[in-house]
Scaffold this active site. Structure first.
Site, PDB file in Angstrom:
ATOM      1  N   ASN A   1       0.747  -1.310  -0.058  1.00  0.00           N
ATOM      2  CA  ASN A   1      -0.084  -0.013  -0.058  1.00  0.00           C
ATOM      3  C   ASN A   1       0.834   1.313  -0.051  1.00  0.00           C
ATOM      4  O   ASN A   1       0.267   2.389  -0.162  1.00  0.00           O
ATOM      5  CB  ASN A   1      -0.935   0.121   0.890  1.00  0.00           C
ATOM      6  CG  ASN A   1      -0.354  -0.308   2.405  1.00  0.00           C
ATOM      7  OD1 ASN A   1       0.338  -1.405   2.766  1.00  0.00           O
ATOM      8  ND2 ASN A   1      -0.425   0.704   3.205  1.00  0.00           N
TER       9      ASN A   1
ATOM     10  N   GLN B   1      -4.630  -4.057  -1.793  1.00  0.00           N
ATOM     11  CA  GLN B   1      -4.394  -2.997  -2.755  1.00  0.00           C
ATOM     12  C   GLN B   1      -4.468  -3.826  -4.231  1.00  0.00           C
ATOM     13  O   GLN B   1      -4.115  -3.117  -5.460  1.00  0.00           O
ATOM     14  CB  GLN B   1      -3.158  -2.548  -2.480  1.00  0.00           C
ATOM     15  CG  GLN B   1      -2.825  -1.738  -1.406  1.00  0.00           C
ATOM     16  CD  GLN B   1      -3.783  -0.525  -1.593  1.00  0.00           C
ATOM     17  OE1 GLN B   1      -4.061   0.157  -2.554  1.00  0.00           O
ATOM     18  NE2 GLN B   1      -3.993   0.458  -0.396  1.00  0.00           N
TER      19      GLN B   1
ATOM     20  N   SER C   1     -10.934  -5.506   0.323  1.00  0.00           N
ATOM     21  CA  SER C   1     -11.770  -4.587   0.945  1.00  0.00           C
ATOM     22  C   SER C   1     -12.464  -3.597  -0.065  1.00  0.00           C
ATOM     23  O   SER C   1     -11.852  -3.111  -1.109  1.00  0.00           O
ATOM     24  CB  SER C   1     -10.777  -3.408   1.953  1.00  0.00           C
ATOM     25  OG  SER C   1     -11.649  -2.748   2.536  1.00  0.00           O
ATOM     26  N   ALA C   2     -13.876  -3.307   0.223  1.00  0.00           N
ATOM     27  CA  ALA C   2     -14.409  -2.692  -0.935  1.00  0.00           C
ATOM     28  C   ALA C   2     -14.109  -1.130  -1.025  1.00  0.00           C
ATOM     29  O   ALA C   2     -13.967  -0.898  -2.204  1.00  0.00           O
ATOM     30  CB  ALA C   2     -16.021  -2.685  -0.435  1.00  0.00           C
ATOM     31  N   HIS C   3     -13.807  -0.623  -0.444  1.00  0.00           N
ATOM     32  CA  HIS C   3     -13.303   0.810  -0.352  1.00  0.00           C
ATOM     33  C   HIS C   3     -12.179   1.048  -0.863  1.00  0.00           C
ATOM     34  O   HIS C   3     -11.745   2.184  -1.392  1.00  0.00           O
ATOM     35  CB  HIS C   3     -13.413   1.747   0.919  1.00  0.00           C
ATOM     36  CG  HIS C   3     -12.364   1.528   1.986  1.00  0.00           C
ATOM     37  ND1 HIS C   3     -11.344   2.515   2.061  1.00  0.00           N
ATOM     38  CD2 HIS C   3     -12.226   0.723   2.771  1.00  0.00           C
ATOM     39  CE1 HIS C   3     -10.349   2.369   2.996  1.00  0.00           C
ATOM     40  NE2 HIS C   3     -10.879   0.929   3.479  1.00  0.00           N
TER      41      HIS C   3
ATOM     42  N   THR D   1     -25.710  -9.834  11.304  1.00  0.00           N
ATOM     43  CA  THR D   1     -26.481  -9.523  10.275  1.00  0.00           C
ATOM     44  C   THR D   1     -25.796  -8.780   8.968  1.00  0.00           C
ATOM     45  O   THR D   1     -25.053  -7.972   9.273  1.00  0.00           O
ATOM     46  CB  THR D   1     -27.816  -8.348  10.694  1.00  0.00           C
ATOM     47  OG1 THR D   1     -28.454  -9.066  11.773  1.00  0.00           O
ATOM     48  CG2 THR D   1     -28.594  -8.184   9.554  1.00  0.00           C
TER      49      THR D   1
ATOM     50  N   CYS E   1       2.082   8.549   7.376  1.00  0.00           N
ATOM     51  CA  CYS E   1       1.394   7.563   7.458  1.00  0.00           C
ATOM     52  C   CYS E   1       0.817   6.870   8.413  1.00  0.00           C
ATOM     53  O   CYS E   1      -0.279   6.330   8.612  1.00  0.00           O
ATOM     54  CB  CYS E   1       2.188   6.088   6.629  1.00  0.00           C
ATOM     55  SG  CYS E   1       2.348   6.510   5.090  1.00  0.00           S
TER      56      CYS E   1
HETATM   57  C1  LIG Z   1      -6.464  -0.487   3.387  1.00  0.00           C
HETATM   58  C2  LIG Z   1      -5.617  -1.500   3.833  1.00  0.00           C
HETATM   59  C3  LIG Z   1      -5.847  -2.347   4.854  1.00  0.00           C
HETATM   60  C4  LIG Z   1      -7.209  -2.083   5.822  1.00  0.00           C
HETATM   61  O1  LIG Z   1      -8.452  -2.344   5.108  1.00  0.00           O
HETATM   62  P1  LIG Z   1      -9.650  -1.907   5.540  1.00  0.00           P
HETATM   63  O2  LIG Z   1     -10.639  -2.389   4.890  1.00  0.00           O
HETATM   64  O3  LIG Z   1      -9.668  -0.412   5.672  1.00  0.00           O
HETATM   65  O4  LIG Z   1      -9.721  -2.403   7.128  1.00  0.00           O
HETATM   66  C5  LIG Z   1      -5.146  -3.743   5.107  1.00  0.00           C
HETATM   67  N1  LIG Z   1      -4.137  -3.950   4.290  1.00  0.00           N
HETATM   68  C6  LIG Z   1      -3.976  -3.040   3.143  1.00  0.00           C
HETATM   69  C7  LIG Z   1      -2.500  -3.263   2.479  1.00  0.00           C
HETATM   70  C8  LIG Z   1      -4.652  -2.020   2.917  1.00  0.00           C
HETATM   71  O5  LIG Z   1      -4.265  -1.060   2.024  1.00  0.00           O
END
Ligand SMILES: *Cc1c(COP(=O)(O)O)cnc(C)c1O
Length: 411
Positions: A159, A187, A207-209, A248, A335
């Site tokens: 990341n 990532q 992770s969705a976001h 849920t 960071c």
């Molecule tokens: C953002 C990130 C996470 C954490 O993810 P979340 O869904 O925000 O908890 C873990 N590992 C890496 C490499 C990330 O970039």
């Protein structure tokens, strides 16, 4: 063009308009609980969750039954590591495989902090030091393997620096040695092709976001054949998600995650070409006007939208202050949020404190434009030139004085 320009897509991404549109009905008319078995409200929600599960699975080459929905990667990491240690490292669940874990110094804090927790609970953890580009080699992993090694936990695409680890080779080694491989794919999934079976991955979070879906949704891939991986649940109550994660389901966000994965799958080639093109353009434009610019990362194995550069002879804080109003980027010292410690990733790669503090991480995403990249490059160039004009060290370097040989006096 609107400023500040967002170039921090590793931190998070906006929800894609196509994703939001698919999500919206699940807040209102289709508000059912996916666990309600007696009526159509429940069935509609469950169907939507099933579709999302299929889409997540398809993007990574998994079977839908291997997808466990979570609140994001952090939770998935906790479930994978703690769940595996409890399943295979405690006598309670039968045969003890061992309690030794291999990871690296360039992991996300979610992995490092979970490993620290497991150390307190009696696990032994080996932290591999990557090479100068932030990469871990299969040989290093092989060397660290022991009779009681249970699990290897490694980041796929980093990341902070974008370096991609040789996961397929490491996975082959793990399978040969009968050791589980957990991969932090946060990532990586949706950014480069991923196939958990071809890539020999046993457990992987996403992770969705980070892939144009909503915050607060993610998934853990848990392999079901060769080997069949079992985990002890970390959240109990109700037995949702095959007993691995009760609670849920967050239906609207899961729908968003599924659609985000579908969009990533159909747009993958386009997204890669777009991000790579702009990343290269940004780097070329900066290098055309500035010398003493160092790439943090591995030029041959780099995530498409990631560019981490250090600018020698400028002070990190002044650099950030110079661009902060116009560019939304991360720095090698910001960071860990409030602290001024240099990034643990850059430190592990052997980057000195000065260069670590002057590092900037650029993240290019789906909606980044050429115009934005050019503007960003110009602001960086302008600021670095201005700061270097004030720097006696830069002047000495220009005169050819080797700073390493200068003996400094005074305090
Ligand atoms: C953002 C990130 C996470 C954490 O993810 P979340 O869904 O925000 O908890 C873990 N590992 C890496 C490499 C990330 O970039």
């Amino acid at each position: 063009m609107k400023t500040p320009i967002y170039l921090d897509y590793q931190a998070t991404t906006p929800v894609d308009a196509r994703v939001l549109e698919v999500m919206l009905p699940y807040f209102t008319e289709h508000f059912g609980n996916a666990a309600s078995r007696n009526h159509s409200f429940g069935w509609t929600a469950e169907e939507a969750v099933d579709t999302a599960r299929d889409e997540v699975a398809k993007l990574i080459g998994a079977n839908s039954k291997e997808i466990v929905f979570t609140s994001g990667s952090t939770e998935a990491i906790n479930l994978a590591l703690k769940g595996a240690v409890e399943m295979y490292g405690d006598s309670e669940h039968g045969k003890i495989k061992g309690r030794h874990i291999i990871t690296s110094l360039v992991e996300h804090k979610a992995v490092l902090d979970t490993c620290k927790h497991l150390e307190k609970r009696g696990c032994e953890v080996t932290y591999l030091t990557p090479d100068k580009t932030g990469r871990v080699s299969v040989e290093q992993v092989a060397e660290a393997m022991r009779e009681d090694t249970l699990l290897v936990a490694l980041i796929w695409g980093n990341n902070e620096i974008g370096t991609i680890n040789p996961i397929r080779e490491i996975g082959a080694l793990c399978h040969e040695k009968n050791v589980l491989l957990f991969v932090d794919g946060t990532q990586t999934v949706g950014k480069i092709p991923v196939d958990v079976y071809e890539d020999n991955v046993d457990l992987m979070c996403l992770s969705a976001h980070k892939l144009y879906g909503p915050k607060g949704a993610g998934a853990l891939f848990v392999r079901r054949r060769k080997p069949r991986v079992r985990l002890v649940s970390q959240i109990d109550g109700g037995g949702h998600e095959r007993g691995m994660r009760s609670g849920t389901l967050n239906v609207a966000s899961i729908v968003g995650l599924g659609e985000a994965c579908r969009v990533c799958r159909i747009d993958l080639d386009k997204d890669i070409a777009h991000a790579t093109g702009l990343r290269n353009r940004l780097e070329a434009r900066i290098r055309a006007s500035l010398d003493e610019v160092h790439l943090n990362g591995n030029a041959e194995h780099l995530l498409p939208g990631c560019l981490n550069l250090s600018f020698a002879y400028v002070e990190g804080e002044s650099l950030l202050m110079g661009i902060n109003n116009e560019l939304a980027v991360s720095s090698g010292s910001a960071c860990t949020s409030a602290s001024l410690e240099p990034s643990h990733v850059l430190r592990a790669m052997g980057v000195g404190d000065e260069l670590a503090h002057s590092s900037i991480r650029f993240g290019i995403g789906r909606s980044t434009t050429e115009e934005e990249v050019d503007y960003a490059a110009d602001r960086i160039i302008e600021t670095v030139v201005r700061l270097r004009d004030l720097s006696p060290l830069y002047e000495m370097a220009l005169e050819g004085i080797d700073l390493a040989t200068v003996s400094w006096t005074g305090h």
